[in-house]
Design a protein around this motif. Structure first.
Motif, PDB file in Angstrom:
ATOM      1  N   MET A   1     -57.554  19.106  13.471  1.00  0.00           N
ATOM      2  CA  MET A   1     -57.590  17.381  13.736  1.00  0.00           C
ATOM      3  C   MET A   1     -57.400  17.323  14.972  1.00  0.00           C
ATOM      4  SD  MET A   1     -56.217  16.371   9.937  1.00  0.00           S
ATOM      5  CE  MET A   1     -55.172  17.848   9.547  1.00  0.00           C
ATOM      6  N   LEU A   2     -57.985  16.031  15.199  1.00  0.00           N
ATOM      7  CA  LEU A   2     -57.796  15.722  16.898  1.00  0.00           C
ATOM      8  C   LEU A   2     -57.960  14.135  16.769  1.00  0.00           C
ATOM      9  CD1 LEU A   2     -57.982  16.404  19.875  1.00  0.00           C
ATOM     10  CD2 LEU A   2     -60.271  16.150  19.719  1.00  0.00           C
ATOM     11  N   ASN A   3     -56.948  13.334  17.490  1.00  0.00           N
ATOM     12  CA  ASN A   3     -56.861  12.124  17.717  1.00  0.00           C
ATOM     13  C   ASN A   3     -56.725  11.906  19.102  1.00  0.00           C
ATOM     14  OD1 ASN A   3     -56.391   9.259  17.640  1.00  0.00           O
ATOM     15  ND2 ASN A   3     -54.679   9.506  16.178  1.00  0.00           N
ATOM     16  N   GLN A   4     -57.898  11.724  19.989  1.00  0.00           N
ATOM     17  CA  GLN A   4     -57.727  11.358  21.421  1.00  0.00           C
ATOM     18  C   GLN A   4     -58.920  10.305  21.611  1.00  0.00           C
ATOM     19  OE1 GLN A   4     -58.341  15.094  23.720  1.00  0.00           O
ATOM     20  NE2 GLN A   4     -57.116  14.015  25.333  1.00  0.00           N
ATOM     21  N   THR A   5     -58.590   9.474  22.572  1.00  0.00           N
ATOM     22  CA  THR A   5     -59.704   8.532  23.043  1.00  0.00           C
ATOM     23  C   THR A   5     -59.593   8.416  24.440  1.00  0.00           C
ATOM     24  OG1 THR A   5     -60.771   6.315  22.644  1.00  0.00           O
ATOM     25  CG2 THR A   5     -58.391   6.480  22.641  1.00  0.00           C
ATOM     26  N   ILE A   6     -60.589   8.062  25.285  1.00  0.00           N
ATOM     27  CA  ILE A   6     -60.751   7.648  26.647  1.00  0.00           C
ATOM     28  C   ILE A   6     -61.302   6.527  26.617  1.00  0.00           C
ATOM     29  CG2 ILE A   6     -61.310   8.341  28.970  1.00  0.00           C
ATOM     30  CD1 ILE A   6     -61.220  11.173  27.818  1.00  0.00           C
ATOM     31  N   LYS A  74     -56.199   7.021  28.711  1.00  0.00           N
ATOM     32  CA  LYS A  74     -56.233   8.193  27.935  1.00  0.00           C
ATOM     33  C   LYS A  74     -55.132   8.086  26.957  1.00  0.00           C
ATOM     34  CE  LYS A  74     -56.313  13.225  27.810  1.00  0.00           C
ATOM     35  NZ  LYS A  74     -54.960  14.103  27.816  1.00  0.00           N
ATOM     36  N   GLY A  75     -55.387   8.352  25.604  1.00  0.00           N
ATOM     37  CA  GLY A  75     -54.270   8.314  24.664  1.00  0.00           C
ATOM     38  C   GLY A  75     -54.779   8.735  23.060  1.00  0.00           C
ATOM     39  N   ARG A  76     -54.204   7.949  22.194  1.00  0.00           N
ATOM     40  CA  ARG A  76     -54.503   8.373  20.902  1.00  0.00           C
ATOM     41  C   ARG A  76     -54.599   6.965  20.051  1.00  0.00           C
ATOM     42  NH1 ARG A  76     -49.748   7.707  18.111  1.00  0.00           N
ATOM     43  NH2 ARG A  76     -47.742   7.865  19.148  1.00  0.00           N
ATOM     44  N   THR A  93     -54.133  -1.891  14.625  1.00  0.00           N
ATOM     45  CA  THR A  93     -54.634  -0.476  14.974  1.00  0.00           C
ATOM     46  C   THR A  93     -54.714  -0.821  16.597  1.00  0.00           C
ATOM     47  OG1 THR A  93     -56.181  -0.129  13.366  1.00  0.00           O
ATOM     48  CG2 THR A  93     -56.661   0.923  15.425  1.00  0.00           C
ATOM     49  N   GLU A  94     -54.286   0.136  17.508  1.00  0.00           N
ATOM     50  CA  GLU A  94     -54.169   0.186  18.875  1.00  0.00           C
ATOM     51  C   GLU A  94     -54.121   1.566  19.478  1.00  0.00           C
ATOM     52  OE1 GLU A  94     -50.136  -1.659  19.259  1.00  0.00           O
ATOM     53  OE2 GLU A  94     -49.103   0.063  18.140  1.00  0.00           O
ATOM     54  N   VAL A  95     -54.384   1.702  20.693  1.00  0.00           N
ATOM     55  CA  VAL A  95     -54.483   2.808  21.408  1.00  0.00           C
ATOM     56  C   VAL A  95     -52.821   3.103  22.120  1.00  0.00           C
ATOM     57  CG1 VAL A  95     -55.386   3.913  23.550  1.00  0.00           C
ATOM     58  CG2 VAL A  95     -56.766   2.925  22.043  1.00  0.00           C
ATOM     59  N   VAL A  96     -52.315   4.320  21.904  1.00  0.00           N
ATOM     60  CA  VAL A  96     -51.098   4.538  22.679  1.00  0.00           C
ATOM     61  C   VAL A  96     -51.471   5.471  23.602  1.00  0.00           C
ATOM     62  CG1 VAL A  96     -48.789   5.764  22.421  1.00  0.00           C
ATOM     63  CG2 VAL A  96     -50.072   4.406  20.544  1.00  0.00           C
TER      64      VAL A  96
END
Length: 110
Positions: A1-6, A74-76, A93-96
């Motif tokens: 599983m992957l939780n990554q966003t840019i 870049k975060g999750r 919901t937010e990006v860390v």
């Protein structure tokens, strides 16, 4: 599983550094990120995405960035429940952010 966003977008307002009760540095920012396609009216919609930055990432961003600056984050993605009142509960919901890249500045020449 992957939780990554840019994300790449512009800061909606100046970031402000705060300190938690335990002494950790933190700032919340909102990024304006235009969508890559036009809506039915031929315009690009913009998403406003909440991000939370901790420790050194928060300190650097507050020091070097202002409203309108273009940054990469870049975060999750995380979601959490908050209680506004005893009767009102909300899911956020937010990006860390793990990393922030300073891409450009809209500052005028001095």
């Amino acid at each position: 599983m992957l939780n990554q966003t840019i994300l790449v977008g512009r800061l909606v307002r100046d970031p402000e550094l705060r300190e938690t009760e335990t002494g950790r540095k933190v700032t919340n920012i909102t990024l304006a990120v235009p969508r890559s396609y036009k809506n039915i009216n031929g315009e690009y919609d913009t998403d406003f995405i909440s991000c939370i930055l901790w420790r050194g990432v928060a300190e650097s961003t507050v020091e070097y960035c202002k409203q309108g600056d273009l940054i990469g984050v870049k975060g999750r993605i995380q979601s959490r429940n908050i209680e506004i009142d005893e009767e009102i509960k909300k899911q956020v919901t937010e990006v860390v952010a793990d990393k922030v890249t300073f891409l450009s500045s809209k500052r005028q020449e001095e």
